[in-house]
Design an enzyme around this catalytic site. Structure first.
Site, PDB file in Angstrom:
ATOM      1  N   HIS A  77      47.458 -26.774  20.089  1.00  0.00           N
ATOM      2  CA  HIS A  77      47.420 -27.223  18.955  1.00  0.00           C
ATOM      3  C   HIS A  77      47.549 -26.120  17.835  1.00  0.00           C
ATOM      4  O   HIS A  77      46.356 -25.390  17.421  1.00  0.00           O
ATOM      5  CB  HIS A  77      46.263 -28.036  18.648  1.00  0.00           C
ATOM      6  N   VAL A  83      45.176 -23.700  15.561  1.00  0.00           N
ATOM      7  CA  VAL A  83      44.309 -24.402  14.603  1.00  0.00           C
ATOM      8  C   VAL A  83      43.461 -25.292  15.336  1.00  0.00           C
ATOM      9  O   VAL A  83      43.944 -26.170  16.216  1.00  0.00           O
ATOM     10  CB  VAL A  83      45.022 -24.994  13.559  1.00  0.00           C
ATOM     11  N   GLY A  86      41.838 -30.996  13.048  1.00  0.00           N
ATOM     12  CA  GLY A  86      40.714 -31.616  11.999  1.00  0.00           C
ATOM     13  C   GLY A  86      39.952 -32.633  12.597  1.00  0.00           C
ATOM     14  O   GLY A  86      38.629 -32.914  12.388  1.00  0.00           O
ATOM     15  N   CYS A  87      40.512 -33.655  13.489  1.00  0.00           N
ATOM     16  CA  CYS A  87      39.856 -34.781  13.873  1.00  0.00           C
ATOM     17  C   CYS A  87      38.596 -34.256  14.676  1.00  0.00           C
ATOM     18  O   CYS A  87      37.770 -35.128  15.130  1.00  0.00           O
ATOM     19  CB  CYS A  87      40.793 -35.533  14.684  1.00  0.00           C
ATOM     20  N   ASP A  91      34.984 -35.678  14.562  1.00  0.00           N
ATOM     21  CA  ASP A  91      34.449 -35.983  15.697  1.00  0.00           C
ATOM     22  C   ASP A  91      32.999 -35.470  15.893  1.00  0.00           C
ATOM     23  O   ASP A  91      32.147 -36.200  16.315  1.00  0.00           O
ATOM     24  CB  ASP A  91      35.142 -36.014  17.017  1.00  0.00           C
TER      25      ASP A  91
END
Length: 176
Positions: A77, A83, A86-87, A91
């Site tokens: 990613h 990066v 963001g999830c 989480d």
């Protein structure tokens, strides 16, 4: 259902070995809250946990993840633009809300139930050294469904990169 405090005496902080034991299940008693196992365990330690701290005076948790350029998510990613998704930060905050619910004595298995609002202000790249997750409990309902509602933030080397409001985690009692 088992009372988590029959299996675990609450501490004010937790090491990586403690968190790994939680990911194996049974830390708060059979069928109760547990953290995910690596690589989905998104923290190395819990540095602060309380019943009455935080912005709302109803509980607070802070945890940390040391970033290394070879973390699994950087490889996929994105190619040539690594990066942390963001999830995964979101989480991590759900993980610590579920942990807090078990730590505070509520039985049941943790499940993320949603989030009201998320804002991304930056990103976490391989050059970041430390990610800190901070969650302030707004409300804890302890009825048939145990529900934790919290606001949180993710900091990358001290700079706020994500904000989340109205995160919800429930503890679901086993059917029996």
């Amino acid at each position: 259902m088992f009372n988590p405090h029959d299996f675990h005496a609450p501490q004010s902080s937790y090491s990586k070995p403690d968190l790994l034991r939680s990911s194996e299940g049974g830390y708060f008693g059979p069928g109760n809250a547990q953290l995910p196992a690596p690589p989905m365990l998104m923290m190395d330690r819990i540095t602060e946990i309380s019943l009455d701290g935080g912005a709302f005076g109803k509980g607070h948790v802070a945890s940390e993840l040391e970033i290394a350029p070879d973390h699994w998510f950087f490889a996929c990613h994105f190619a040539a633009d690594p990066v942390m998704p963001g999830c995964l930060g979101l989480d991590a905050m759900w993980q610590i809300i579920g942990f807090w619910l078990g730590w505070s004595g509520s039985p049941g298995k943790g499940r993320a139930l949603g989030v009201g609002e998320v804002k991304f202000r930056g990103h976490i790249t391989p050059d970041v050294r430390l990610v800190r997750y901070e969650v302030d409990i707004r409300q804890a309902r302890r009825g048939r469904l145990v529900l934790g509602i919290a606001d949180g933030r993710v900091l990358a080397d001290g700079a706020c990169v994500y904000l989340a409001k109205d995160m919800r985690v429930g503890l679901i009692a086993p059917r029996g």
